[in-house]
Design an enzyme around this catalytic site. Sequence first.
Site, PDB file in Angstrom:
ATOM      1  N   ASP A 105       0.582  -1.875  -0.083  1.00  0.00           N
ATOM      2  CA  ASP A 105       0.390  -0.068  -0.375  1.00  0.00           C
ATOM      3  C   ASP A 105       0.799   1.104   0.253  1.00  0.00           C
ATOM      4  O   ASP A 105       1.721   0.833   0.742  1.00  0.00           O
ATOM      5  CB  ASP A 105      -0.922   0.164   1.165  1.00  0.00           C
TER       6      ASP A 105
ATOM      7  N   GLN B 252      -0.059   7.401  -6.193  1.00  0.00           N
ATOM      8  CA  GLN B 252      -1.310   7.877  -6.041  1.00  0.00           C
ATOM      9  C   GLN B 252      -1.437   9.213  -7.338  1.00  0.00           C
ATOM     10  O   GLN B 252      -0.854   9.661  -7.119  1.00  0.00           O
ATOM     11  CB  GLN B 252      -1.573   8.756  -4.628  1.00  0.00           C
TER      12      GLN B 252
ATOM     13  N   ARG C  60      -0.637  -0.355  -8.985  1.00  0.00           N
ATOM     14  CA  ARG C  60      -1.897   0.044  -8.086  1.00  0.00           C
ATOM     15  C   ARG C  60      -2.086   1.163  -8.616  1.00  0.00           C
ATOM     16  O   ARG C  60      -2.002   2.035  -7.550  1.00  0.00           O
ATOM     17  CB  ARG C  60      -2.491  -0.962  -6.731  1.00  0.00           C
TER      18      ARG C  60
ATOM     19  N   GLY D 204      -6.115   8.614  -4.185  1.00  0.00           N
ATOM     20  CA  GLY D 204      -5.030   9.231  -3.380  1.00  0.00           C
ATOM     21  C   GLY D 204      -6.005   9.034  -1.750  1.00  0.00           C
ATOM     22  O   GLY D 204      -6.946  10.157  -1.962  1.00  0.00           O
TER      23      GLY D 204
HETATM   24  C1  LIG Z   1      -8.518  -1.410  -3.859  1.00  0.00           C
HETATM   25  C2  LIG Z   1      -7.923  -0.469  -3.480  1.00  0.00           C
HETATM   26  C3  LIG Z   1      -7.138  -0.253  -2.628  1.00  0.00           C
HETATM   27  C4  LIG Z   1      -6.388   1.582  -2.431  1.00  0.00           C
HETATM   28  N1  LIG Z   1      -5.207   1.995  -1.634  1.00  0.00           N
HETATM   29  C5  LIG Z   1      -4.776   2.467  -1.514  1.00  0.00           C
HETATM   30  C6  LIG Z   1      -3.533   3.058  -1.003  1.00  0.00           C
HETATM   31  O1  LIG Z   1      -2.747   2.018  -0.700  1.00  0.00           O
HETATM   32  N2  LIG Z   1      -2.943   4.127  -0.336  1.00  0.00           N
HETATM   33  C7  LIG Z   1      -3.909   5.470  -0.513  1.00  0.00           C
HETATM   34  O2  LIG Z   1      -3.322   6.433  -0.176  1.00  0.00           O
HETATM   35  N3  LIG Z   1      -5.482   5.196  -0.974  1.00  0.00           N
HETATM   36  C8  LIG Z   1      -5.584   3.931  -1.162  1.00  0.00           C
HETATM   37  N4  LIG Z   1      -7.005   3.506  -1.934  1.00  0.00           N
HETATM   38  C9  LIG Z   1      -7.757   5.136  -1.610  1.00  0.00           C
HETATM   39  C10 LIG Z   1      -8.121   5.951  -2.613  1.00  0.00           C
HETATM   40  O3  LIG Z   1      -7.076   6.786  -3.030  1.00  0.00           O
HETATM   41  C11 LIG Z   1      -9.119   7.007  -2.786  1.00  0.00           C
HETATM   42  O4  LIG Z   1      -9.290   7.162  -1.710  1.00  0.00           O
HETATM   43  C12 LIG Z   1     -10.609   6.018  -2.710  1.00  0.00           C
HETATM   44  O5  LIG Z   1     -10.455   4.947  -3.612  1.00  0.00           O
HETATM   45  C13 LIG Z   1     -11.961   7.083  -3.218  1.00  0.00           C
HETATM   46  O6  LIG Z   1     -11.021   7.282  -5.139  1.00  0.00           O
HETATM   47  P1  LIG Z   1     -12.329   6.959  -6.218  1.00  0.00           P
HETATM   48  O7  LIG Z   1     -10.759   6.347  -6.917  1.00  0.00           O
HETATM   49  O8  LIG Z   1     -13.339   5.919  -6.067  1.00  0.00           O
HETATM   50  O9  LIG Z   1     -13.152   8.633  -6.207  1.00  0.00           O
HETATM   51  P2  LIG Z   1     -13.992   9.532  -5.566  1.00  0.00           P
HETATM   52  O10 LIG Z   1     -14.265  10.537  -6.772  1.00  0.00           O
HETATM   53  O11 LIG Z   1     -13.964   9.918  -4.182  1.00  0.00           O
HETATM   54  O12 LIG Z   1     -15.489   8.530  -5.783  1.00  0.00           O
HETATM   55  C14 LIG Z   1     -16.362   7.777  -5.916  1.00  0.00           C
HETATM   56  C15 LIG Z   1     -16.941   7.384  -6.478  1.00  0.00           C
HETATM   57  O13 LIG Z   1     -17.095   5.884  -5.127  1.00  0.00           O
HETATM   58  C16 LIG Z   1     -17.820   6.714  -4.581  1.00  0.00           C
HETATM   59  N5  LIG Z   1     -17.139   6.099  -3.269  1.00  0.00           N
HETATM   60  C17 LIG Z   1     -15.868   6.933  -2.828  1.00  0.00           C
HETATM   61  N6  LIG Z   1     -15.168   6.679  -1.917  1.00  0.00           N
HETATM   62  C18 LIG Z   1     -16.560   6.509  -1.245  1.00  0.00           C
HETATM   63  C19 LIG Z   1     -16.963   5.828  -0.182  1.00  0.00           C
HETATM   64  N7  LIG Z   1     -15.737   5.830   1.094  1.00  0.00           N
HETATM   65  N8  LIG Z   1     -18.311   5.655   0.791  1.00  0.00           N
HETATM   66  C20 LIG Z   1     -18.790   5.835  -0.159  1.00  0.00           C
HETATM   67  N9  LIG Z   1     -18.647   5.208  -1.265  1.00  0.00           N
HETATM   68  C21 LIG Z   1     -17.437   5.511  -1.444  1.00  0.00           C
HETATM   69  C22 LIG Z   1     -19.088   7.199  -4.738  1.00  0.00           C
HETATM   70  O14 LIG Z   1     -20.270   7.004  -5.073  1.00  0.00           O
HETATM   71  C23 LIG Z   1     -17.882   8.540  -5.251  1.00  0.00           C
HETATM   72  O15 LIG Z   1     -18.995   9.369  -6.107  1.00  0.00           O
HETATM   73  C24 LIG Z   1      -7.180   2.686  -2.288  1.00  0.00           C
HETATM   74  C25 LIG Z   1      -8.486   2.387  -3.412  1.00  0.00           C
HETATM   75  C26 LIG Z   1      -8.469   0.886  -3.760  1.00  0.00           C
HETATM   76  C27 LIG Z   1     -10.048   0.878  -3.999  1.00  0.00           C
END
Ligand SMILES: Cc1cc2nc3c(=O)[nH]c(=O)nc-3n(C[C@H](O)[C@H](O)[C@H](O)COP(=O)(O)OP(=O)(O)OC[C@H]3O[C@@H](n4cnc5c(N)ncnc54)[C@H](O)[C@@H]3O)c2cc1C
Length: 310
Positions: free
Chosen positions: A136, A165, A186, A190
């Site tokens: 991660d 990220q 991945r 972020g």
């Molecule tokens: C498999 C995986 C591994 C990850 N590993 C890391 C990591 O190592 N380091 C790191 O900094 N981040 C990590 N993340 C988190 C990532 O950086 C984002 O913070 C998170 O995925 C939200 O961004 P998004 O791309 O979904 O887009 P967004 O624009 O935030 O969300 C798009 C849509 O997804 C839905 N959604 C998003 N978040 C939520 C929530 N919390 N609850 C409910 N609905 C939601 C909503 O419908 C939203 O409109 C990871 C995410 C995933 C999926």
Amino acid sequence: MVIRHSLLALSRSDRVKHLVTTMPVSSAVVARYVPGETTESAVEVVQELLGSGRLVTLDFLGEDTVEREHAEATVTAYLEVLAALSEGRLAGSAEVSVKLSAIGQALPGTGEKIALEHARTICHAARNAGTTVTLDMEDHTTVDSTLRVLRELREDFPETGAVLQAYLHRTEDDCRALAGEGSRVRLCKGAYNEPESVAYQSRLDVDLSYVRCLKVLMAGDGYPMVASHDPNMVAIAEALARNHGRSTESFEFQMLYGIRPDEQRRIVDDGYRMRVYVPYGQEWYGYLMRRLAERPANLAFFLRSLVSTT
Ligand SMILES: Cc1cc2nc3c(=O)[nH]c(=O)nc-3n(C[C@H](O)[C@H](O)[C@H](O)COP(=O)(O)OP(=O)(O)OC[C@H]3O[C@@H](n4cnc5c(N)ncnc54)[C@H](O)[C@@H]3O)c2cc1C
């Protein structure tokens, strides 16, 4: 964005942490994102998700560990779950995600070296079980150290995955450096509270960066892991994969447990690989606060649960 920054800043307060972790309501809120605390419960969720055609990456919760014994206990937990996956013949479809700060990176002095040795132990066990490890990515102060550890690990375990990220200015370059053959990357947006000096602040700038990074990864020879719940990013990834003539086995989508499960199933039904990130364990506080900060609606959900159970 303002709410997100404020909530993430507030979550660093010991008083807030005490309040949230001792509230009786917490469990209902936590359960949405964290399906269990034990190895057994993690394995049960793996079985359930595999049954619906989804793949899994398991994360034993914990971060910013400042005691050596604690870091060692986390390694033991990973070894235990890897043994359980192997025993249950689940390791072909379930891998593990590891935060280096949970296995020693944050220890003073030789933290990075300790984390590297611990990560080696986990990578070794993962390989024996027939699966892989993804490191991660945490806040920006740890990125150089994490990428150094990744480089070292890949000497012996080239299958080790990285996370990049898109909100960081540096990430497009990091994608170029990591887009080579066999490289599992991945890409996520972020989740930490990062300053303007290192990270894009607006949603639009983060999204544009995500697309630029995705283009680099999809054009490369590695194995992109598209970690986003954003329908635009999913659609763009599908189009880029098609344009680059990628087969559905040469990349995968990833989403977090409890978020957009219908979309997760739709992606499987369309013939793509879909991996669900499943966190488990007792140290869910930091993870929960990042999930709440991502969406103002989550905060309302959290507050509603508070009112309805107190
Ligand atoms: C498999 C995986 C591994 C990850 N590993 C890391 C990591 O190592 N380091 C790191 O900094 N981040 C990590 N993340 C988190 C990532 O950086 C984002 O913070 C998170 O995925 C939200 O961004 P998004 O791309 O979904 O887009 P967004 O624009 O935030 O969300 C798009 C849509 O997804 C839905 N959604 C998003 N978040 C939520 C929530 N919390 N609850 C409910 N609905 C939601 C909503 O419908 C939203 O409109 C990871 C995410 C995933 C999926």
